[in-house]
Write an enzyme that holds these catalytic residues in place. Structure first.
Site, PDB file in Angstrom:
ATOM      1  N   THR A  55      -1.512  13.004  -1.311  1.00  8.33           N
ATOM      2  CA  THR A  55      -2.589  12.036  -1.107  1.00  8.33           C
ATOM      3  C   THR A  55      -3.530  12.590  -0.053  1.00  8.33           C
ATOM      4  OG1 THR A  55      -1.374  10.931   0.634  1.00  8.33           O
ATOM      5  CG2 THR A  55      -1.097  10.080  -1.581  1.00  8.33           C
ATOM      6  N   LYS A 103     -11.456  -7.927  11.582  1.00  2.14           N
ATOM      7  CA  LYS A 103     -10.793  -9.080  12.203  1.00  2.14           C
ATOM      8  C   LYS A 103     -11.743  -9.715  13.215  1.00  2.14           C
ATOM      9  CE  LYS A 103      -6.928  -6.541  11.063  1.00  2.14           C
ATOM     10  NZ  LYS A 103      -7.175  -5.090  11.128  1.00  2.14           N
ATOM     11  N   TRP A 112     -10.151 -12.978   8.905  1.00  6.21           N
ATOM     12  CA  TRP A 112     -10.490 -11.749   8.199  1.00  6.21           C
ATOM     13  C   TRP A 112     -11.842 -11.845   7.503  1.00  6.21           C
ATOM     14  CZ3 TRP A 112      -5.527 -10.013   5.104  1.00  6.21           C
ATOM     15  CH2 TRP A 112      -4.579  -9.546   6.035  1.00  6.21           C
ATOM     16  N   GLU A 170      -0.207   7.196  -5.694  1.00  5.03           N
ATOM     17  CA  GLU A 170       1.183   6.740  -5.753  1.00  5.03           C
ATOM     18  C   GLU A 170       1.505   5.944  -7.022  1.00  5.03           C
ATOM     19  OE1 GLU A 170      -0.837   6.630  -3.253  1.00  5.03           O
ATOM     20  OE2 GLU A 170       0.140   7.004  -1.332  1.00  5.03           O
TER      21      GLU A 170
HETATM   22  N1  LIG Z   1     -10.656  -0.836  -8.425  1.00  2.65           N
HETATM   23  C1  LIG Z   1     -10.484  -0.670  -7.116  1.00  2.65           C
HETATM   24  N2  LIG Z   1     -10.960  -1.587  -6.247  1.00  2.65           N
HETATM   25  C2  LIG Z   1     -10.804  -1.420  -4.928  1.00  2.65           C
HETATM   26  N3  LIG Z   1     -10.184  -0.389  -4.371  1.00  2.65           N
HETATM   27  C3  LIG Z   1      -9.682   0.555  -5.169  1.00  2.65           C
HETATM   28  C4  LIG Z   1      -9.797   0.466  -6.573  1.00  2.65           C
HETATM   29  N4  LIG Z   1      -9.178   1.532  -7.118  1.00  2.65           N
HETATM   30  C5  LIG Z   1      -8.677   2.262  -6.089  1.00  2.65           C
HETATM   31  N5  LIG Z   1      -8.987   1.694  -4.909  1.00  2.65           N
HETATM   32  C6  LIG Z   1      -8.642   2.182  -3.589  1.00  2.65           C
HETATM   33  O1  LIG Z   1      -8.223   3.545  -3.643  1.00  2.65           O
HETATM   34  C7  LIG Z   1      -6.912   3.670  -3.089  1.00  2.65           C
HETATM   35  C8  LIG Z   1      -6.149   4.802  -3.733  1.00  2.65           C
HETATM   36  O2  LIG Z   1      -6.682   6.039  -3.334  1.00  2.65           O
HETATM   37  P1  LIG Z   1      -6.178   7.416  -3.979  1.00  2.65           P
HETATM   38  O3  LIG Z   1      -4.710   7.508  -3.858  1.00  2.65           O
HETATM   39  O4  LIG Z   1      -6.886   8.473  -3.204  1.00  2.65           O
HETATM   40  O5  LIG Z   1      -6.588   7.403  -5.411  1.00  2.65           O
HETATM   41  C9  LIG Z   1      -6.316   2.310  -3.334  1.00  2.65           C
HETATM   42  O6  LIG Z   1      -5.239   2.040  -2.470  1.00  2.65           O
HETATM   43  C10 LIG Z   1      -7.484   1.396  -3.089  1.00  2.65           C
HETATM   44  O7  LIG Z   1      -7.684   1.129  -1.742  1.00  2.65           O
END
Ligand SMILES: Nc1ncnc2c1ncn2[C@@H]1O[C@H](COP(=O)(O)O)[C@@H](O)[C@H]1O
Lengths: 544, 544
Positions: A185, A438, A443, A330
């Protein structure tokens, strides 16, 4: 009582076998670093993957060894996806946009025995190679003619390496839970953490991906992943496309407007995959050129929330359906979506747009729920927000070589996203746990304000961060890039927000900027902005 | 190296959970034995399945127990599919059209502890019950009002049984290889043999079924299985429909023209499933009524070869795509098909019809090959014919409580079908091993002659069998039912066949009949005809 069914494992290589048997002439198009646009087929990819497996054998690679790739989206990278995993080794797709110390760290951490590298990244690797004594060799993904002068030790030319081998291979059978793919990641803090996918997980994920719940791929689809094959497996596109038998268009390193548009137009791409910024960039490009007639039917957009402004723009200018997706490295990565089902397309437009800005509903195989700080499940009432947790056969259960299980309470993955789920099963990410603002103990969702702001015609891109406030602890600050031809007009934006959000959610100031920083995977780099603006309200005396 | 993905099992109950969450209001329509047409939803089915599971618990049913059903296609049977298997018990769907001694045999063989029975079959069960001391109780699938007088011991009324229970249930988690469903093959000789399906097999089969390679189901589809839920799980329709979120129309016992057409018309059925005879019957009905405007888009046809005459008729009269499917109880049952992909629909009509009379290509998950008598694989050249063998995660590895593994050489299932496979992966069943006609040491395919004959306008249904011949050992005999309004005209048929098949394949005689015998599942009962006509050529003096 055990059933009496055959115990045949789910294997990644069978996805390509399926395509090579049933759709042998279907194409894979790639923009190559050599400069041209290259075309091959599933039948040829099947054969070259066999050659690669034989080459790995002669290199002394064993099942379970990690093999790194530092490469763009091209057919050769697809061959690595099948040849390496099919062989029983683990393909570690390294994100070349990480800092070089991070790249060094993960290649060491994964203990990669060979590194396959695109021309672009040879120079960078030369600097790291001395710190990677465990690497037995480097293979440059090119042909003899384009082979660079390089100080990399034990270096091979990819085309020469595989050329001599027979193009058939007896792909081994093994436990479907064996590791196949490793992705780290791109965390913004700390060392990257590895997600180790199995054959079973990737095959089940591919089945879900081709279904209507996620990408809804058919054999006549033309799919262009504008998300990198080094980031969460290009959302599984290299697995799902052969399963569906569809055409795969790979943009290589060409993510700029001209290059992207050329592929879309020439190859009649109808489904694109990518983060919102990618589609914002394309939108800006098309606007600039005055183009509205596009072969695209859908853009499938994940990695960040879908802003209403873009959902609407893609519909109004191009008649393209903006399909939101939620997922993370993940989670396979695809987990939820709002596909253009007949039901959804029959809704009044505004109601449909609403659903297109949620993260959608869970695909079969993914269970999701929201939990409060006390670990209690919250109602799916569209109001209660809590941390999103997910469960399923293609979801990470532990990070690679990490004992710490704090992200995996009770066998679920705690996502770090704050979400609401409505009674129809639609999930909406309200914020990242770490980005939520916050203010006075309550929130404020930065995503919701961004979404609203994105709908003002002046706004090209927006970002909300929480910055220090002596009385309220944190207060929202809104950063804006304007559309070409628009004046920066604070008052007009404040008027626009008025009545659409609670008064106390109104940003304390609006700042117009030329650029916003993004991560290598196209997400707003909010912690960088927070560092920069943390004392802004205090310094500007805007804290009364 | 083991991957680090969650170890969550594939479970049948999650298919219904998916539908109840994402498509709660989607309908299940059933023609009931009570006489009416009943409508319910996935949300309600989910709740009633939970009530059923609680009732099973109170009846003392344990995981792994076999529970029999003797029932038509209705929503209550769907509840058994989920409630029983979800609970961890095994649903044994008994074919009520078997001889009563066979029914007695299989209920004993499976050691069923309870029997759920439709009104229609109560009388028949009353005769067998004394021979079934191990059965702890009988549950009649009806409500109080329709409960019959019966001599069945320990009898319950279904609606009363489940009524009192809470409609939520904590569905247990267990190994995905646990048995879920038991179906006996309706073999024409010997005792029926049981195929014991797992949760894993049925979920993977459902995923394949909704994909474009097999049924291509979408949430807006309206699926009517005209194949019984007691026969190979209605081809998995009760699992695939909730996964796709589509509407399910269940014809109950009403398989006659009027009843079927009423459901198709009223509920806009666009995809039908059934054996060729079912579609021949519907065709005759529609012709008779002068109806050509039908909501059907596809009929998916398996269980026997697809005759060119019907493929063409469905296209020409109704503009309905005849989609051939190959499978058997031992294979999930769906394994291969020729779906209407963009590629196939773009072919010239005659070429397309050709492909529509093959058995199609293998779905992802199914490996198939052909073997000669010496166990050697044969080329996929469209010419070489040999026994078809298949392999995959939803294919039987052994019959229930049968030590004999002769049908499972080297971990494959030997299907008993003689087939050719062409270089594009299309498979064609040339004959059943036992139906092939051995004339002078060479093989004649009864199916090919039937297919040809079916294309003569005079022919409504045709059947070819091998009968005794003193010189050639066996020779083909052609039996014909004519279309209404046509004269039985032998010469015209001989002229029609001439030049289309090898001369020595020409049937030695043509017999016009009013009826042809079928098995309970709609297949031609050739061994019965062979018994009847075995000495026909000799008796008629047609052996010179
Ligand atoms: N449709 C979505 N709406 C809001 N946040 C998203 C969405 N898809 C992915 N994310 C964000 O991207 C993160 C994953 O990042 P990554 O592992 O780099 O693909 C998630 O935990 C979210 O915070």
């Amino acid at each position: 009582m055990q059933a009496l069914m055959m115990d045949t494992p789910l294997r990644i290589i069978d996805l390509l076998r399926h395509a090579a048997t049933n759709y042998p002439q279907q194409q894979i198009i790639s923009r190559r670093q050599e400069g041209d646009i290259h075309s091959t087929t599933y039948a040829a990819t099947w054969k070259r993957s066999a050659q690669l497996a034989r080459a790995l054998q002669d290199l002394g690679v064993r099942q379970g060894d990690c093999i790194a790739s530092l490469a763009w989206n091209t057919y050769r990278h697809v061959e690595l996806y099948y040849g390496v995993s099919g062989y029983g080794a683990v393909l570690h797709t390294v994100n070349p946009r990480l800092f070089s110390e991070q790249i060094e760290y993960i290649i060491q951490h994964a203990d990669d025995s060979y590194v396959f590298v695109d021309l672009d990244f040879v120079g960078m690797l030369e600097h790291i190679a001395p710190q990677l004594p465990h690497v037995k060799g480097y293979i440059v993904l090119t042909d003899r003619q384009h082979m660079p002068e390089t100080s990399l030790p034990d270096v091979h030319c990819y085309e020469d390496l595989i050329a001599g081998y027979s193009d058939t291979y007896a792909w081994p059978e093994f436990d479907e839970n064996q590791a196949a793919l490793l992705c780290y990641t791109s965390g913004t803090t700390g060392n990257p953490k590895g997600v180790l996918y199995s054959h079973r997980a990737m095959v089940l994920h591919a089945q879900a991906t081709v279904s209507e719940s996620l990408l809804g791929l058919r054999s006549h689809s033309v799919l262009m992943p504008m998300v990198a094959m080094y980031h969460a497996g290009a959302w599984g596109a290299p697995y799902a496309a052969p399963l569906a038998g569809c055409k795969l268009v790979l943009p290589g390193s060409g993510m700029q407007g001209d290059a992207v548009w050329e592929l879309i137009r020439e190859h009649k791409v109808d489904i694109g995959l990518g983060v919102p910024t990618v589609w914002l960039t394309l939108h800006n490009y098309l606007q600039n050129k005055g183009i509205t007639d596009v072969p695209l039917q859908r853009v499938c957009v994940g990695g960040a929330a879908s802003p209403m402004g873009l959902v609407r723009a893609y519909h109004e200018y191009y008649n393209v359906y903006w399909q939101p997706i939620w997922g993370m490295t993940e989670t396979g990565p695809l987990a939820t979506s709002t596909p253009p089902t007949a039901d959804i397309m029959a809704l009044p437009l505004e109601q449909r747009f609403e659903l297109q800005t949620t993260a959608g509903r869970a695909a079969f195989g993914v269970e999701m729920d929201i939990f409060d700080a006390e670990n209690q499940p919250l109602p799916h009432d569209g109001e209660s927000s809590g941390e999103l947790r997910v469960r399923g056969p293609w979801i990470c259960s532990q990070y690679f070589k990490h004992e710490d299980l704090s992200s995996f309470p009770d066998g679920w993955l705690a996502t770090g996203d704050i979400a609401v789920i409505n009674p129809q099963g639609y999930m909406r990410v309200v914020d990242r746990k770490k980005d939520v603002i916050k203010s006075g103990g309550e929130w404020i969702s930065s995503l919701e304000i961004e979404d609203l702001a994105s709908q003002h015609p002046m706004v090209n891109e927006s970002c909300v961060i929480g910055v220090k406030h002596p009385k309220w602890d944190e207060r929202p600050l809104l950063l804006i890039i304007t559309n070409p031809g628009y004046e920066a007009d604070k008052q007009s934006l404040y008027d626009f927000l008025k009545g659409k959000i609670a008064k106390w959610w109104t940003p304390d100031d609006i700042i117009f900027v030329d650029q916003l920083p993004h991560t290598g995977t196209g997400k707003l780099l909010k912690n960088k902005l927070r560092d920069q603006y943390i004392n802004y309200l205090i310094e500007q005396g805007k804290t009364t």
